[in-house]
Design a protein around this motif. Structure first.
Motif, short mmCIF file in Angstrom:
data_model
loop_
_atom_site.label_atom_id
_atom_site.label_comp_id
_atom_site.label_asym_id
_atom_site.label_seq_id
_atom_site.Cartn_x
_atom_site.Cartn_y
_atom_site.Cartn_z
N LEU A 81 0.85 -1.19 0.00
CA LEU A 81 0.00 0.00 0.00
C LEU A 81 0.88 1.23 0.00
O LEU A 81 1.80 1.35 0.83
CB LEU A 81 -0.89 0.04 1.24
N SER A 82 0.60 2.16 -0.89
CA SER A 82 1.29 3.44 -0.81
C SER A 82 0.79 4.20 0.42
O SER A 82 -0.23 3.85 1.03
CB SER A 82 1.06 4.24 -2.09
N THR A 83 1.49 5.26 0.78
CA THR A 83 1.27 5.89 2.09
C THR A 83 -0.09 6.58 2.21
O THR A 83 -0.55 6.83 3.32
CB THR A 83 2.37 6.92 2.36
N ARG A 84 -0.75 6.87 1.08
CA ARG A 84 -2.08 7.50 1.16
C ARG A 84 -3.16 6.58 0.60
O ARG A 84 -4.20 7.04 0.14
CB ARG A 84 -2.06 8.85 0.42
N SER A 85 -2.89 5.29 0.66
CA SER A 85 -3.89 4.29 0.30
C SER A 85 -4.33 3.56 1.57
O SER A 85 -3.49 3.22 2.41
CB SER A 85 -3.32 3.27 -0.69
N GLN A 86 -5.61 3.31 1.72
CA GLN A 86 -6.14 2.60 2.88
C GLN A 86 -7.03 1.46 2.40
O GLN A 86 -7.78 1.62 1.43
CB GLN A 86 -6.95 3.55 3.78
N LEU A 87 -6.94 0.32 3.10
CA LEU A 87 -7.82 -0.80 2.81
C LEU A 87 -9.05 -0.71 3.71
O LEU A 87 -8.95 -0.72 4.94
CB LEU A 87 -7.10 -2.13 3.04
N ARG A 88 -10.22 -0.62 3.09
CA ARG A 88 -11.46 -0.59 3.85
C ARG A 88 -11.80 -1.97 4.40
O ARG A 88 -12.42 -2.09 5.46
CB ARG A 88 -12.61 -0.08 2.97
N ALA A 89 -11.41 -3.03 3.66
CA ALA A 89 -11.67 -4.39 4.12
C ALA A 89 -10.49 -5.27 3.74
O ALA A 89 -9.97 -5.18 2.62
CB ALA A 89 -12.96 -4.92 3.50
N THR A 90 -10.07 -6.14 4.68
CA THR A 90 -8.89 -6.99 4.44
C THR A 90 -9.08 -8.42 4.94
O THR A 90 -8.14 -9.21 4.89
CB THR A 90 -7.66 -6.41 5.16
N GLU A 91 -10.26 -8.78 5.40
CA GLU A 91 -10.42 -10.06 6.08
C GLU A 91 -10.26 -11.24 5.12
O GLU A 91 -10.58 -11.15 3.94
CB GLU A 91 -11.78 -10.14 6.78
N GLY A 92 -9.78 -12.35 5.66
CA GLY A 92 -9.77 -13.62 4.94
C GLY A 92 -8.65 -13.83 3.95
O GLY A 92 -8.69 -14.79 3.17
N ASN A 93 -7.62 -13.00 3.95
CA ASN A 93 -6.49 -13.19 3.03
C ASN A 93 -5.47 -14.11 3.70
O ASN A 93 -4.96 -13.81 4.79
CB ASN A 93 -5.84 -11.85 2.69
N VAL A 94 -5.12 -15.23 3.03
CA VAL A 94 -4.25 -16.23 3.63
C VAL A 94 -3.22 -16.72 2.62
O VAL A 94 -3.38 -16.57 1.41
CB VAL A 94 -5.08 -17.44 4.14
N TRP A 95 -2.14 -17.31 3.16
CA TRP A 95 -1.21 -18.05 2.33
C TRP A 95 -1.89 -19.32 1.84
O TRP A 95 -2.51 -20.04 2.62
CB TRP A 95 0.05 -18.42 3.10
N HIS A 96 -1.75 -19.60 0.55
CA HIS A 96 -2.45 -20.77 0.01
C HIS A 96 -1.89 -22.07 0.57
O HIS A 96 -2.66 -23.01 0.84
CB HIS A 96 -2.35 -20.79 -1.52
N ASP A 97 -0.59 -22.15 0.77
CA ASP A 97 0.00 -23.44 1.15
C ASP A 97 -0.28 -23.84 2.60
O ASP A 97 -0.31 -25.02 2.93
CB ASP A 97 1.51 -23.45 0.87
N THR A 98 -0.52 -22.86 3.47
CA THR A 98 -0.73 -23.17 4.88
C THR A 98 -2.10 -22.76 5.41
O THR A 98 -2.54 -23.28 6.45
CB THR A 98 0.33 -22.47 5.75
N GLY A 99 -2.75 -21.82 4.74
CA GLY A 99 -4.00 -21.28 5.27
C GLY A 99 -3.80 -20.25 6.36
O GLY A 99 -4.78 -19.74 6.92
N ASP A 100 -2.55 -19.91 6.67
CA ASP A 100 -2.27 -18.91 7.70
C ASP A 100 -2.51 -17.50 7.14
O ASP A 100 -2.31 -17.26 5.94
CB ASP A 100 -0.82 -19.01 8.17
N PRO A 101 -2.90 -16.55 7.99
CA PRO A 101 -3.09 -15.18 7.51
C PRO A 101 -1.79 -14.60 6.94
O PRO A 101 -0.70 -14.88 7.45
CB PRO A 101 -3.52 -14.43 8.78
#
Length: 317
Positions: free
Chosen positions: A289-309
Motif C-alpha cells: 500500500l502506498s502511504t495515502r492508500s487505505q484498505l477498507r476491508a482486508t479479512e480472509g487473506n491467507v497463504w495458500h500453502d498453509t492457510g495462515d493469515p
C-alpha cells in the motif's frame, strides 16, 4: 513376379504423393489467414482448448478445464482488424486474426479467440474502452505475434467471465466498471525493451486498474505471474472502489500493489478480501500500500500453502 512387384511399388509411390498433396493443401481459409497474419504458426490450428498450465492451478480455482473456448467448439476464422459498432450484437465462435475494437453498446463475445497480428502500435487484442455493456464469455486471448506492444484487453464497462489470457504484456488494463470473474491470467510475455516504458523492460501486470477510474472488481480468478519473467504485480491499481475478492494470486515484486501516487490524493474504497496468495513475490510481499492508500476491508487473506493469515501490508511509495 517382377511385374507384380512393380505394381506394388507404383501403388505405394502414388499413395505417398496423395498424402503429401493433402498435407500441403490444408484448409483454404486457414492458409489465407496464416499467410497474411501468422506465417510463424502455419502448422497450428485455431485454439479450441486452453493451454496446459506451466504450474499447477490450485484446486477450485479457474484453469485450463474451466476457462477459454470449450473443446470441440467450431470456430470461424476472421482475418483483419474488426470494429463492432452495432448495439446488441452477439458474436460467437470466432477466431480473430486481427485487432478488435468495440464502439457499440451491449455487444457480447462468446466462445471467441483473439489472436491479433503483427503491429508496432501499443494496442490490445480487444478494445472496449469506448463501448458500454460489453460482455466476454468463455474466450481466449493469446497473440499470434507476441510483442512488447500487445496487451490482452483494454476494458471499460465490460464484464469478463471464464476467459483465459496468456502471452501478452498485460493481461487486462481495467477502466471504470470492469468485472473479471472466474478467469485465468498466466504466463505473460516479458521483453527487454518496451517503447511504452521508454525502452526499459516490460512492466507486466495481470490486471492494471488506472487512476481516475472506479469500480473495478476481480472475483474468483487465478492471476498467476509466478512463471512470468520479472513481473510487476498480479494486480496493480490506482483506481477507486477496487474489489479483489476470492482470487488465487501470485507473482510480482508485490502480488497486489495499490498506489495513490498517480492521483496525488488518497484512494477510496479499497477492498482485498478472501484471497489466497502464492509465495512467489520477489520481495515476499503479498500486498503493498502506498502511504495515502487505505484498505477498507482486508479479512480472509491467507497463504495458500498453509492457510495462515498473510502479514500486514507493506507501506511505502
Amino acid at each position: 513376379m517382377a511385374k507384380t512387384w512393380w505394381y506394388v511399388i507404383a501403388a505405394v509411390a502414388a499413395l505417398a504423393l496423395v498424402v503429401t498433396a493433402a498435407q500441403q493443401l490444408g484448409t483454404p481459409s486457414r492458409q489465407a489467414a496464416e499467410s497474411a497474419i501468422a506465417p510463424s504458426e502455419q502448422a497450428s490450428t485455431p485454439s479450441v482448448q486452453a493451454s496446459a498450465p506451466s504450474v499447477q492451478v490450485p484446486a477450485s480455482f479457474p484453469g485450463a478445464d474451466t476457462t477459454g473456448v470449450p473443446p470441440g467448439t467450431p470456430l470461424t476464422e476472421v482475418v483483419g482488424d474488426q470494429t463492432f459498432a452495432e448495439d446488441g450484437e452477439v458474436v460467437e465462435g470466432r477466431v480473430f486474426y486481427g485487432f478488435v475494437v468495440v464502439t457499440a453498446r451491449n455487444v457480447t463475445f462468446r466462445k471467441c479467440v483473439f489472436r491479433g497480428g503483427p503491429t508496432q502500435d501499443v494496442r490490445p487484442l480487444l478494445d472496449t474502452e469506448h463501448a458500454r455493456g460489453t460482455v466476454v464469455e468463455d474466450s481466449e486471448f493469446h497473440p499470434t505475434h507476441p510483442s512488447a506492444s500487445i496487451d490482452g484487453i483494454w476494458a471499460a464497462h465490460t464484464k469478463i467471465y471464464r476467459s483465459e489470457f496468456r502471452g501478452t504484456v498485460d493481461g487486462i488494463k481495467a477502466h471504470t466498471g470492469t468485472l473479471v470473474q472466474d478467469s485465468w491470467i498466466h504466463d505473460l510475455s516479458w521483453f527487454a525493451s518496451d517503447p511504452d516504458q521508454g525502452g526499459e523492460p516490460t512492466h507486466n501486470d495481470g490486471v492494471q486498474a488506472f487512476a481516475d477510474q472506479t469500480g473495478v472488481t476481480l472475483r474468483h480468478n487465478t492471476i498467476d505471474l509466478s512463471t512470468t519473467t520479472d513481473p510487476n504485480a498480479a494486480v496493480q491499481s490506482s483506481a477507486d472502489e477496487l474489489r479483489v475478492e476470492g482470487n488465487y494470486l501470485d507473482g510480482g515484486g508485490c502480488v497486489v500493489n495499490i498506489d495513490h501516487t498517480p492521483l496525488g490524493r488518497p484512494l477510496t474504497g479499497q477492498r482485498v478480501t478472501g484471497n489466497r496468495f502464492g509465495r512467489n513475490s520477489a520481495h515476499d510481499c503479498p500486498i503493498l500500500l502506498s502511504t495515502r492508500s487505505q484498505l477498507r476491508a482486508t479479512e480472509g487473506n491467507v497463504w495458500h500453502d498453509t492457510g495462515d493469515p498473510i502479514p500486514a501490508p507493506e507501506r511505502h511509495d
